[in-house]
Design an enzyme around this catalytic site. Structure first.
Site, PDB file in Angstrom:
ATOM      1  N   LYS A 149      39.677  34.977  43.273  1.00 56.20           N
ATOM      2  CA  LYS A 149      40.313  33.578  43.944  1.00 56.20           C
ATOM      3  C   LYS A 149      42.004  34.074  44.198  1.00 56.20           C
ATOM      4  O   LYS A 149      42.536  33.121  45.208  1.00 56.20           O
ATOM      5  CB  LYS A 149      40.091  32.440  42.967  1.00 56.20           C
ATOM      6  CG  LYS A 149      39.062  32.050  42.937  1.00 56.20           C
ATOM      7  CD  LYS A 149      38.367  30.866  43.815  1.00 56.20           C
ATOM      8  CE  LYS A 149      37.186  30.333  43.839  1.00 56.20           C
ATOM      9  NZ  LYS A 149      36.686  29.374  44.718  1.00 56.20           N
ATOM     10  N   SER A 169      32.318  38.765  41.083  1.00 62.99           N
ATOM     11  CA  SER A 169      33.556  37.915  41.560  1.00 62.99           C
ATOM     12  C   SER A 169      34.511  37.595  40.512  1.00 62.99           C
ATOM     13  O   SER A 169      35.569  37.214  40.898  1.00 62.99           O
ATOM     14  CB  SER A 169      33.029  36.643  42.141  1.00 62.99           C
ATOM     15  OG  SER A 169      31.885  36.005  41.350  1.00 62.99           O
TER      16      SER A 169
END
Lengths: 314, 314
Positions: free
Chosen positions: A49, A300
């Site tokens: 992110k 991720s």
């Protein structure tokens, strides 16, 4: 609708250089001779992110940026916004639900952000009010071209490290990560297949893409999956990117997610949160549904509950 | 005694490219604004040992290499040798003590090596006999210029990623890693200080370097530390490198090692074995004894007992 371009992603790569970690591709020899992991849990905030959030802040005109930023999040995006603001030395407000995990609230505060806890239904109103009063810039978690371009830098790095990659597996939640990665991969190596992966319990993206219309699943349904980062629905913008650029979707079960977490930590010493494990789970458990060849799985993030990590470990 | 040169280390870097992972430097913002971690647990076998072992095998004339290699080890070096042999498609024999952890024996076999379990006192005789019979090449764990040059590639990468590094902290066991890293750093950036770190319970290197003579500590003493990779004594070759090129030594306690393990896994999601945690432990607990400035800590490996990792986690 205008989609993110390779040029946008290259600009993002220039922006994030020296702030986001240039993660390596790790050969996962324990799983097969043709699997590589892209471990985004190594980012300073523990997930990919940071790439999108930082690119969004970096793309603001300096004058506007100085006023500061505001974001809402219960998890990884909160720390991404806070870390980005800190890197630029500008104020950051993060609106978090008052039911958020205390550890995540603390982590966000430790990065210098002002955290405002609100009852979940009041989130949007509180955020709009504070943004207005203080002239803060919004940094959305996925529904913005600058965010998508930032996440796309992962695709650039995969092709740089593995130029003959055949398959890229990428988790799909709100779709910002998958939109960015697919945009980069299909521009640089059209022959490679980009496959989205999501939990069967939150398969709104598979549903949307197979039906050709944006379908939103209710939270009662998506909140059943342990992969808390993938409970979100697509937006019009990410649906447009994925419709155009994704080669397919695969769904995985909860048990497959947990198994992938265990095998990654044992085989590659990569700490992974449930959402970060779905791409590898697809490789380990759905190989027959995937195109064959040299495969990169985007892992991720790694911000899992320590208790859960300890459990998958032993 | 001839010491390893920068040219040797650059040759090693060419050899290992594409086999060893080019590990990133991770900013450890949770510990301070000037600490970076070099996470060697991301190597496919979980430790830096792959660099030296692979460079040694790559440096053999092809004709000799084809016959295969032999190594002895109870831990990380076993997997390093096996992985290197597999990459070249040559036979590998690893002599392991019959008291070795079954998981490590299995991991070595999974990489295709023939494992021969022997009572510890018979190790050298068995190894000499098999090497002779089959014409195998020995790959030593640290006492060889090719091994030292291979480990030195870590120093090249640190300077490439952090050109203005001021301090490099490196664990010292047999001294191959520290010899290589110090050789690279002092050649490329003489102003930077390279500090060796070892457990107080196995402080044979600190003892040797302060007294100016190679001092060996008995295994009854060094085996008290949890940092099983650092129980080894220096050799004449590594003592010569460290005497010439190291700027100092710091020792850490067992509690400090465990604390550093916990903080690295929580703050950076880096799985670390006790031996791999000593450099960071020195930064966290002995800052006043260290030169100040931008500091890189070599986190040498991540192959810890899962039970121990789960414990330091929660």
């Amino acid at each position: 609708m205008e989609l993110v371009t390779l040029a946008d992603i290259r600009t993002a790569a220039d922006h994030i250089a020296g702030v986001a970690v240039r993660t390596p591709l790790l050969p996962a020899w324990w799983a097969g001779t043709d699997l590589w992991l892209k471990p985004e849990g190594l980012q300073p905030i523990g997930s990919f992110k940071l790439r999108g959030a930082y690119n969004t802040v970096a793309s603001l005109p300096e004058e506007k940026r100085r006023a500061g930023i505001i974001a809402h999040s219960s998890g990884n995006h909160a720390q991404a916004a806070a870390y980005s603001a800190r890197a630029f030395g500008v104020p950051c407000v993060v609106v978090m639900p008052n039911v958020a995990v205390p550890m995540k609230v603390e982590a966000t505060r430790a990065l210098g952000a002002e955290v405002i806890l609100v009852p979940p239904p009041e989130r949007d109103d509180v955020m709009a009010k504070i943004a207005q009063e203080r002239g803060l810039n919004r940094v959305p978690p996925f529904d913005h071209p600058d965010v998508i371009a930032g996440q796309g830098t992962i695709g650039l790095e995969i092709v740089a490290d593995l130029p003959d990659v055949d398959v890229v597996l990428v988790p799909v939640g709100g779709g910002g990560l998958a939109s960015g990665v697919a945009s980069a991969i299909k521009a640089l190596r059209p022959a490679a297949a980009v496959i989205g992966v999501e939990p069967a319990l939150a398969a709104d993206a598979a549903d949307s893409l197979s039906s050709g219309e944006l379908r939103k699943w209710p939270t009662e349904q998506t909140y059943r999956t342990i992969a808390d980062g993938l409970r979100t629905n697509l937006s019009e913008l990410t649906f447009a990117h994925l419709s155009e650029r994704l080669d397919g979707m695969v769904t995985v079960s909860e048990d497959e997610i947990l198994d992938a977490m265990t095998r990654m930590v044992r085989g590659s010493r990569v700490l992974v949160e449930p959402s970060g494990a779905v791409a590898t789970a697809a490789y380990l458990h759905h190989r027959a549904e995937l195109p064959q060849g040299r495969t990169a799985a985007v892992v991720s993030g790694g911000n899992a509950d320590p208790k859960l990590l300890a459990d998958v470990f032993v």
